[in-house]
Structures are given as C-alpha cells and as structure tokens.
Design an enzyme around this catalytic site. Structure first.
Site, PDB file in Angstrom:
ATOM      1  N   GLY A 155       0.306  20.142 -28.588  1.00  8.63           N
ATOM      2  CA  GLY A 155       0.954  19.982 -27.295  1.00  8.63           C
ATOM      3  C   GLY A 155       0.686  21.170 -26.401  1.00  8.63           C
ATOM      4  O   GLY A 155       0.033  22.140 -26.800  1.00  8.63           O
ATOM      5  N   GLY A 157       2.225  23.280 -22.446  1.00  6.52           N
ATOM      6  CA  GLY A 157       3.244  23.387 -21.412  1.00  6.52           C
ATOM      7  C   GLY A 157       4.660  23.502 -21.928  1.00  6.52           C
ATOM      8  O   GLY A 157       5.612  23.168 -21.226  1.00  6.52           O
ATOM      9  N   GLY A 160       8.520  20.039 -25.907  1.00  7.71           N
ATOM     10  CA  GLY A 160       9.097  19.934 -27.237  1.00  7.71           C
ATOM     11  C   GLY A 160       9.394  21.263 -27.900  1.00  7.71           C
ATOM     12  O   GLY A 160       9.769  21.292 -29.081  1.00  7.71           O
ATOM     13  N   ARG A 281      -8.544  27.719 -23.394  1.00  2.38           N
ATOM     14  CA  ARG A 281      -8.829  27.173 -22.067  1.00  2.38           C
ATOM     15  C   ARG A 281      -8.318  28.156 -21.029  1.00  2.38           C
ATOM     16  O   ARG A 281      -7.675  29.166 -21.355  1.00  2.38           O
ATOM     17  CB  ARG A 281      -8.117  25.835 -21.866  1.00  2.38           C
ATOM     18  CG  ARG A 281      -6.599  25.938 -22.053  1.00  2.38           C
ATOM     19  CD  ARG A 281      -5.871  24.665 -21.737  1.00  2.38           C
ATOM     20  NE  ARG A 281      -4.463  24.731 -22.130  1.00  2.38           N
ATOM     21  CZ  ARG A 281      -3.496  25.253 -21.407  1.00  2.38           C
ATOM     22  NH1 ARG A 281      -3.780  25.795 -20.230  1.00  2.38           N
ATOM     23  NH2 ARG A 281      -2.242  25.264 -21.838  1.00  2.38           N
TER      24      ARG A 281
END
Length: 410
Positions: A155, A157, A160, A281
C-alpha cells in the site's frame, strides 16, 4: 520522422501533471495508459493522449505499447504510481528501454520483504513481525510490546496505517484490517506489526545513488499518520545530515535500488536515524516541487532524462527554504464552502495555493493522505520566515462542513 513518445502508465494526483509537462519540455509526446483515465483529472486539460487499457494485465500493456510503437518512436516508459512501477520495469526490459529493476521494485513494495532485506543488511529499522490473523497479531504484539504500528504489507499514502497504543485500539484496527472494509490486492491479508519508532520524522530524496536533499516531515496527531507538511531542507547539523544520508544510501544497497528516484522515510530516535520505509519512486505530496523551489533541481525532469537514456544534472542553482502545509479535513460531512485561497495566494512568499475539493464535495475522513483538501507552498531565504508565511496563508483559508443527514432526515 515519427514523434518520440513517452508512455506514462497510470498517474497520481500530486505528480501526474508534472510528468506530462516535463515530457513536453523535453520534446516528448506524452501518452497515458490508464484503466480509467477519468480518475486522472489533470488529463482533461489536454496535452496528453489518453488510452484506456487494463494496466493490471501485462500482456494487454505489451500489446498496446507494440501498437503505439508502430506509429511513434517510444523514447521511454515510466510512471509516478508505485502500484504499477514494478510492471513498468518489466515493460522497459521487454522493449529494451532504460528502467528500474522490476524484481527490486516488487521486493521493496512488499513491506515485509523490504524489512527482511534491510534487517539482513543491518540497516536500523523497528522490530517487526508478520501477522495474517488476529492470533498472530496478538502474539507479535506480545513480543514487541505496545505501542505498535499496524500496516498492510502492500500500500501507499498511509492507507490502513495506524498507531495502536492500547488493547482497545489494537483490537479495533485488527478488526478493520481483517474485515471487509479494507481492500487487499489478494485474498489473503498480510499485516506488518512493528515497533513504534518515536522521534522527529525526515524524508531523504534520492536519485540513483545520490542524496538530493533531506526534508523535515510534520505528521498530524495520532493514531493516524496524516502528513501535515514538509520543510526542505530540514534543519540538521552536519553530523545529523551525514548519518541520515549514510543510512538512506545503505537502504539503496540492501534493496538493489541504484536506478531512478527513491525516497527513504526515517525517524530520529534515541538510537539515531531509524528507517520507517523505503519507497522506490519519486515522493508525492508536493515534495518534488519543494525540492525544485529549494535548490533548483527538477526531480521529475531528471527522472525522465534517465527514462529516455540521457544523463543526470543534479547541480544546485540556489538555496532557499521551501515549505508546504496541507489543508486537512477536520470532520465528516458535506463541504459547504472553502474560501480564502485567493487572499492567501497574494501573501509575499506564497508560490502556490491549490484546492483539491469544491462545494458539495462529500468529506469522509480515512486517516491517510486522502484527508487532504488542498495545500499551500511558500519560499523564503529562511525556515523561520517560510513557516511564518505558511501560517499566515493557512490562517486565511477557512471552510465549513455540514454533517451528513441522519437516516430519519433523509
């Protein structure tokens, strides 16, 4: 002679348009491949061809790129979206183009595998365990001790991710992650349970194997990790900068991430810098714009130069203090109004004010980056001055959110 095209697989709200504009500045024709192009609202402005394709289907992407290759000269393939970046690496290898190592990207994007590789290389990280059910999670917490952070192994950002400070918070978030409300990329949930690394947060921007800069990160109140702002560069002593840089570059070696952009999130704890996460990234959330405002290095453009086989230029052209403050929703409901952005933009030193939402937008807080409603960026010669400018600008922006009607009122 055919146009030189840049293929962008999917995109992001924060950096998607920057990639389109940088491609154009480099004389490239940008083409976005997306499962749902309408999700990327910046494409509506034009300047980028958009093609609908199932980006989770590698064969479909090969077919589409092969079709485009008959019309254009594909100069490069890339993405700003972490979720497809491993696929991008595979496409680059298939078409013999410069790109990231797909195996390294996929290993890094699995947070548990990433932790194992970092631990093996003796990189300082929090104590961690893997849990796939409530019993395994409880056992892991018994070993590590509260407080702990629970997060999905896949995941971005902060989706969760939650700090669990007591048994009630642990039970609540465990139930949420194992329930139907959290979307897993596969049918089997895999949850990382890790020690809470307490201390100021920093983020190191890296291109290839070179530190570009280190910024300070301001998180919102617990138990969530909603970033409220960045300051670039961070206020560090020479020794602190060296230690964060040394740990960050050791992550690149441990994870075999020597190509393209990465950023490392760290906490400065009682034992020094501890790695929270490595992301293979470019950072989102306005961070590339801060770097450019602060020192003149355009990380997006430099990334694209690598993508099309050109050399890097990471030379600094100036030195300023740049900062961003995000406007975070404070309640759920319907946004009635948001105003003051035009006045905020007139303050000397404010270089960007951007609102992501407008009136009548439903606001449902998630406890992650999706709670942001906009941002303000400011620049000045000093961090103290930049902070004051940001505060003055944010104080001018106000909003009103009406509660959702109850069932009896509908």
């Amino acid at each position: 002679m055919s146009k030189r095209a840049l293929i962008l697989v999917e995109g992001t709200r924060s950096n998607g348009l920057l990639y389109v504009k940088a491609a154009q500045c480099l004389g490239l024709y940008p083409i976005t491949l997306a499962a749902d192009p309408a999700r990327h609202d910046y494409l509506a402005a034009g300047g980028c061809e958009e093609i609908r394709v199932d980006t989770s289907n590698f064969d479909a992407l090969i077919r589409e790129c092969s079709r485009l290759n008959a019309t254009y000269t594909i100069a490069g393939i890339t993405s700003a979206d972490e979720l497809v970046y491993g696929t991008v690496g595979k496409l680059c290898r298939y078409f013999d183009l410069p790109g990231p190592n797909p195996t390294s990207i996929e290993q890094c994007c699995d947070k548990f595998v990433q932790r194992q590789l970092l631990e093996h290389a003796n990189v300082p990280i929090p104590v961690f365990r893997l849990g796939t059910n409530a019993t395994e999670i409880e056992s892991a917490v018994a070993e590590i001790g509260l407080p702990v952070v629970l997060k999905p192994t896949v995941g971005h950002g902060s989706i969760g991710v939650r700090l669990c400070r007591d048994a009630n918070e642990l039970a609540e978030h465990t139930t949420y992650l194992l329930g139907e409300n959290h979307m897993w990329p596969s049918s089997s949930p895999r949850i990382l349970v890790e020690e809470f690394a307490q201390g100021p947060h920093f983020s190191a921007d890296i291109m290839g194997a070179q530190i570009v800069g280190i910024c300070a990160v301001e998180d919102g109140p617990p138990p969530h990790f909603v970033c409220r702002g960045y300051t670039h560069p961070a206020s560090l002593t020479d020794e602190e900068y060296k230690r964060i840089s040394r740990v960050s570059l050791s992550c690149m070696q441990a994870l075999n991430l020597g190509w393209g952009p990465s950023f490392v999130e760290l906490a400065w704890t009682a034992r020094g810098p501890v790695v929270i996460e490595v992301n293979p990234r470019l950072a989102g959330g306005a961070n590339p714009r801060l770097v450019q405002r602060s020192c003149g290095i355009d990380l997006v453009a430099e990334h694209l130069k690598l993508v099309i086989g050109e050399g890097l230029n990471l030379r600094r052209t100036h030195s300023q203090a740049a900062g961003v403050r995000f406007l975070i929703a404070d309640r759920n409901g319907t946004l009635d109004r948001i105003r003051g952005d035009l006045r905020a933009a007139e303050i000397p030193g404010v270089v960007e004010v951007d609102l992501y939402v407008g009136p009548k937008t439903p606001i449902v807080r998630k406890g992650d980056y999706r709670d942001r409603m906009g941002h303000v960026i400011a620049v000045s010669p000093s961090q103290t001055r930049t902070a004051a400018i940001l505060q003055s600008a944010v104080d001018l922006i106000s909003w009103s959110i009406s509660p959702f009607p109850t069932r009896g009122e509908q």
